[in-house]
Write a protein that holds these residues in place. Structure first.
Motif, PDB file in Angstrom:
ATOM      1  N   CYS A 161      42.774  32.305  61.459  1.00 59.54           N
ATOM      2  CA  CYS A 161      43.777  32.575  60.436  1.00 59.54           C
ATOM      3  C   CYS A 161      43.696  34.010  59.917  1.00 59.54           C
ATOM      4  O   CYS A 161      42.773  34.763  60.232  1.00 59.54           O
ATOM      5  N   ASP A 162      44.662  34.363  59.105  1.00 65.74           N
ATOM      6  CA  ASP A 162      44.723  35.679  58.472  1.00 65.74           C
ATOM      7  C   ASP A 162      43.839  35.646  57.220  1.00 65.74           C
ATOM      8  O   ASP A 162      44.306  35.363  56.116  1.00 65.74           O
ATOM      9  N   HIS A 165      44.932  37.748  54.157  1.00 65.00           N
ATOM     10  CA  HIS A 165      45.967  37.164  53.304  1.00 65.00           C
ATOM     11  C   HIS A 165      45.391  36.035  52.453  1.00 65.00           C
ATOM     12  O   HIS A 165      45.691  35.938  51.241  1.00 65.00           O
TER      13      HIS A 165
END
Length: 249
Positions: A161-162, A165
């Protein structure tokens, strides 16, 4: 290095995965009541996987119906999201004294499970535990999405995942009520993602049983973490506690 950079950290590339060979369904089991959305969702998910070149097991059953599921409350989801993000940060070698200061600042200690709390308070956890907990970023991402902080759909579980963010949202939203303020996505949207990850996970596990790499570029660690998070979100296993939520395939 500030706490935000340390929170992001650098994760090990390979989580420790268990391959489980489950027994075949019981032919003598009583029939299960089906709602109309269940076979439709199953057929949709299989079409998605087929289009991505992911093997399908047509004998996998349907998952819960929108008519019978009760999603966790937004505030509860926000609390679990914060706890998962913090234990993942500890897993990537966040200095203990600074980490405990952050936990205290966010009032997070009561949010951890017993297992998480033992890890959080351990000043020198094992490498195995660090690796395992570092992958909770992926479970956190799967809960960030239904709270409306990730656009679109989760997408195939191929890439980590990011984290930037994820951490930015956690940093910029210190109040849990604000983190939960958008409410949850529709149950149908959550169930579609849950049905998909269930079938992705079967393909990953079957590949392991066959001595092969996960198909179609799927990532075993990402798949497993998303599956647990989404099953917890829909109350799988009679609303089992986090550590008890199964990822049956």
């Amino acid at each position: 290095m500030n706490w935000l950079d340390k929170l992001r950290g650098q994760r090990p590339k390979t989580p420790v995965l268990a391959t489980i060979e489950l027994p075949p369904p019981d032919p003598d089991a009583p029939p299960v009541r089906l709602y109309g959305d269940q076979p439709m969702r199953k057929a949709w998910a299989e079409d998605v996987l087929r289009g991505e070149g992911v093997p399908i097991n047509p004998h996998l059953p349907v998952i819960e119906s929108e008519a019978e599921v009760a999603l966790r409350a937004p505030r509860e989801v926000a609390e679990r999201l914060l706890a998962l993000t913090l234990v993942a940060a500890k897993g990537v070698d966040f200095p203990q004294d600074e980490f405990l200061e952050l936990v205290a600042e966010r009032g997070a200690l009561p949010l951890f499970t017993d297992r998480e709390r033992a890890f959080v308070l351990d000043p020198a956890p094992s490498t195995h535990d660090r690796v395992q907990f570092s992958w909770r970023y992926e479970a956190a991402w799967a809960l960030l999405w239904p709270l409306g902080h990730v656009d679109g759909v989760l997408g195939p579980p191929r890439e980590p995942c990011d984290v930037d963010h994820l951490v930015d949202v956690i940093r910029d939203t210190p109040d849990l009520d604000d983190l939960a303020a958008k409410g949850l996505r529709r149950a149908n949207d959550v169930l579609c993602e849950t049905d998909l990850i269930y079938r992705y996970h079967w393909a990953v596990r079957q590949a392991g049983i066959d001595g092969k790499d996960p198909p179609a570029g799927l990532h075993g660690g990402v798949t497993m973490e998303r599956h647990q998070a989404l099953n917890w979100l829909i109350g799988y296993g009679e609303r089992a506690d986090w550590e008890e939520v199964g990822t049956d395939t």
